[in-house]
Enzyme design. Structure first.
Site, mmCIF file in Angstrom:
data_model
loop_
_atom_site.group_PDB
_atom_site.id
_atom_site.type_symbol
_atom_site.label_atom_id
_atom_site.label_comp_id
_atom_site.label_asym_id
_atom_site.label_seq_id
_atom_site.Cartn_x
_atom_site.Cartn_y
_atom_site.Cartn_z
ATOM 1 N N HIS A 88 -5.261 -10.262 4.094
ATOM 2 C CA HIS A 88 -4.188 -9.475 3.490
ATOM 3 C C HIS A 88 -4.724 -8.240 2.772
ATOM 4 C CE1 HIS A 88 -0.035 -9.076 2.096
ATOM 5 N NE2 HIS A 88 -0.503 -8.772 0.907
ATOM 6 N N LYS B 192 6.187 3.995 2.539
ATOM 7 C CA LYS B 192 5.352 2.929 3.074
ATOM 8 C C LYS B 192 6.231 1.724 3.391
ATOM 9 C CE LYS B 192 1.214 0.145 2.139
ATOM 10 N NZ LYS B 192 0.261 -0.324 1.129
ATOM 11 N N HIS C 190 6.347 -9.243 3.183
ATOM 12 C CA HIS C 190 6.316 -10.355 2.237
ATOM 13 C C HIS C 190 6.825 -11.581 2.983
ATOM 14 C CE1 HIS C 190 6.168 -11.238 -2.291
ATOM 15 N NE2 HIS C 190 5.008 -10.740 -1.907
ATOM 16 N N ARG D 155 6.863 -0.102 -6.127
ATOM 17 C CA ARG D 155 5.725 0.294 -6.973
ATOM 18 C C ARG D 155 4.722 1.124 -6.188
ATOM 19 N NH1 ARG D 155 6.250 -4.826 -8.616
ATOM 20 N NH2 ARG D 155 4.374 -5.562 -7.557
#
Length: 736
Positions: free
Chosen positions: A49, A91, A95, A116
């Site tokens: 990840h 972007k 999840h 964020r």
């Protein structure tokens, strides 16, 4: 006195997702056995990840540069210049694993994390999109997962105050045990005020900002780098918990502190939390970092260094601060009711040092943790080519009208209104085109410009032929932006695949990337950001390869954007593009004929670009009154969607004599658009397209309250709308 740390055993190493050869590499690197905290840090930074260790070697081949690209991959988000000192920051990120285990919280924190990423760069978020992939509707968990994920996406975005303006929702049995939740965020910034993550200067204070640290999200990044099994529900404690109201405060505080010229570097605490953010800032700046965890604001007592370093508590940032701005910055964060704590300093040592309770808990080389993490060139095999299915070999089990009604009421083609009506898609007052069209259009304040935004991929194409599927995902994003009048500029990707240790899965990734790369070059749309999500498997069964493509385009005048709705009666319906009747991997073949097979339609990128330029020109000239690209379901589904949206019917001519009827109506040939033009403009349009060699066929005329198909029974618009609108709410209500 701190509790003794666990003994490092093979079982403990394996539980951290590290393979024996990787652990040996750690021993060789540091010359000793790691501490428990160091083991956790390596586990977090070297997992798939965070490190992209299986994909990085292939990602290097993607086109990432163009004159309008201000920041490509490698930062929190990509940045493109749209003129007038305005930049778009965007972007997409996954999840997936958390959303399967705890759908509401998994989805909320997915949205929070991507927001964020955008405002860390200095941009104010203006829109969100998503791509959601669920299992077969008949699977016992699917309804629960859909309900939780959609509520989570809406709950966070609505509370934070950003509109969710578009996306995709699909169903397939291959997502039964591993759903996909891909979230995309888009923001606006001044082109000369972009903030990056690379630290600079020795002795600069490192500041912790935002919410307090707890034990939620422990090991989240490691979980996202592993396959699921039957015991996955036990991983619920690793799912983070989001607070959109705290994030809104964090946004405003960060933008204010950036405007005051306080920031040297800034990084959000996402996957692997404090570990990843601190390592990335130091490694990118070629500096060391020293942290004192005694200064970290915590909301739980007795937290260990291991827990603080790996916590994925949400709504947190790490910043390298200009020393002379310390007091001013602290006052801003206190004003917004957020924590502000100096937790460390940059050093010249290129070491990552973590202290807690007066003891050194970690002392590691920072570059090897960060941008020099392991890199694998895994073995891969090319996916076998599937045979082309010829339309004449497919018997039509029913007429076109009946097939259309059935297709509009299938999970993938039905209206997703039930989904997007749970999102506030107009908050902020800048949404020009709402969900349900080819692409969303969002106005840029204080001017005529707008952005066209879309998310696209056709996973069944990618499974059948990864190369063509990768090309098609980019081409469809290009078409959708074009169909609203936008000029495609750049792309973010979210590459969702199974276990890369299986050569056939690695082959899917390699094939899709080759197709994506070729399409981006041909269509002049570089990739500026992205995310890779691997190990999307449950008990050895992988998902369909799903490389989601988020496209961004610009409109010079948002008031001249096109929509798919028929506008008036008596307008000519034109099909731009060539139809050969490609049924392989089509929705018609799967849903009507019960066959999911064959080669997908090939994508001619030169034709895509030529047809896109023509359609965009028609929109800008005002001759196209309605525009819709032809994709899933084929031509007749596209026309039905236009009729339903405009509440105006159409009379359609029979297919050309040499064409198989059901292939004409439901084939999924690429590079096609349905366009309506006024009668007064028809001759000029047809003449121009003939002159430049672009295929254009007049296939009917708008009017009435039904679809009248020559040689077929007439279908009332009310019946089509009912079929289209009712499947999903009925399903979620337990009626089907």
């Amino acid at each position: 006195m701190s509790a003794p740390e666990p003994k490092i055993t093979p079982e403990l190493i394996a539980s951290h997702g590290l393979k024996p050869d990787e652990y040996q590499r750690i021993l060789d690197l540091i010359g000793r056995e790691p501490t428990f905290t160091e083991l956790g840090i390596f586990s977090a930074m070297w997992n798939e990840h965070c490190s992209y260790k299986s994909s990085r070697i292939h990602l290097k081949g993607l086109p990432t540069k163009a004159p309008w690209v201000l920041q490509g991959p490698g930062e929190n988000a990509g940045v493109i210049d749209i003129g007038d000192n305005q930049a778009v920051v965007f972007k997409m990120e996954s999840h997936n694993h958390p959303s399967y285990i705890e759908p509401y919280q998994g989805a909320t924190t997915g949205v929070g994390g991507i927001l964020r990423d955008v405002f860390t760069m200095g941009a104010r978020p203006i829109a969100c999109l998503n791509a959601l992939s669920f299992g077969d509707p008949s699977h016992p968990k699917t309804r629960h997962l859909v309900s939780g994920v959609v509520a989570g996406v809406g709950g966070y975005g609505n509370s934070f105050g950003v509109p969710t303006v578009g996306g995709q929702t699909r169903f397939h049995t291959r997502y039964d045990g591993n759903i996909l939740v891909n979230a995309m965020a888009v923001g606006l910034a001044d082109a000369d005020k972009i903030f990056l993550a690379a630290a600079s200067g020795v002795g600069m204070p490192i500041v912790y900002l935002g919410s307090k640290t707890g034990r939620d999200g422990m090991g989240g990044a490691t979980m996202a780098s592993a396959e699921f099994d039957e015991g996955s529900d036990e991983k619920r404690p690793t799912v983070q918990v989001g607070d959109p109201f705290a994030e809104k405060l964090l946004l405003e505080a960060c933008l204010e502190i950036m405007a005051k010229d306080c920031v040297i570097a800034i990084q959000d605490m996402g996957a692997a939390g404090l570990t990843c953010s601190a390592v990335e800032m130091g490694a990118k700046g070629d500096l060391g970092v020293e942290l004192d965890l005694d200064a970290v604001p915590t909301r739980e007592t007795g937290m260990t260094a291991y827990e603080m370093m790996l916590s994925e508590s949400q709504e947190r940032m790490l910043m390298v601060l200009k020393p002379e701005k310390e007091k001013e910055a602290e006052e801003i964060f206190k004003k917004w009711g957020l924590d502000f704590a100096i937790v460390g300093y940059t050093t010249p040592t290129k070491r990552f040092v973590v202290k807690h309770g007066g003891q050194v808990k970690a002392d590691l080389p920072i570059k090897e943790l960060g941008d020099e993490a392991p890199l694998y060139d895994r073995p891969w095999v090319e996916s076998p080519k599937l045979p082309v299915i010829h339309a004449r070999d497919i018997n039509a089990p029913m007429g076109a009208a009946e097939a259309l009604e059935k297709l509009l009421a299938t999970p993938d083609l039905c209206s997703k209104r039930w989904v997007w009506e749970q999102y506030d898609h107009v908050i902020g007052g800048n949404t020009v085109q709402r969900p349900g069209g080819d692409a969303a259009v969002v106005r840029i304040e204080d001017g005529p410009k707008g952005l066209a935004l879309t998310v696209d991929v056709t996973p069944r194409y990618c499974e059948a032929d990864p190369f063509e599927g990768g090309k098609q995902a980019v081409a469809e994003a290009y078409r959708n932006i074009t169909a609203v009048g936008g000029k495609p500029l750049a792309i973010t990707d979210n590459l969702n695949f199974g276990n890369p240790e299986r050569p056939e899965i690695m082959g899917q990734l390699v094939g899709c990337l080759k197709g994506i790369s070729e399409a981006c070059i041909a269509l002049d749309s570089p990739i500026v950001s992205g995310n890779v999500s691997l190990y999307n498997e449950t008990s050895g069964r992988g998902i369909l390869p799903t490389p989601s493509i988020g496209g961004v385009g610009v409109l010079d005048d948002f008031t001249k954007s096109a929509t798919l709705a028929f506008k008036a009666e008596g307008e000519a319906i034109l099909l731009i593009g060539e139809t050969k009747g490609w049924l392989g991997q089509s929705v018609y073949l799967r849903e009507i004929c019960g066959r999911e097979e064959g080669a997908p339609p090939p994508v001619d990128l030169a034709v895509e670009k030529r047809h896109g330029d023509v359609v965009r020109g028609m929109i800008h000239a005002g001759t196209a009154t309605a525009v819709h690209d032809v994709s899933d379901g084929g031509l007749l589904v596209a026309i039905a969607e236009m009729a339903i949206a405009g509440n105006i019917g159409a009379s359609l001519d029979a297919p050309p004599g040499e064409t198989v009827s059901h292939a004409w109506w439901f084939g999924e040939d690429q590079a096609r658009y349905v366009v309506t033009v006024k009668e007064a403009d028809l001759l000029a349009v047809k003449t121009k397209l003939k002159t430049i060699g672009v295929p254009c066929t007049q296939i009917g005329v708008t009017g009435g309250h039904a679809l009248k198909i020559e040689g077929e029974r007439t279908v009332d618009l009310k019946a089509l709308r009912h079929a289209h609108e009712h499947w999903l709410p009925d399903y979620m209500g337990g009626k089907n």
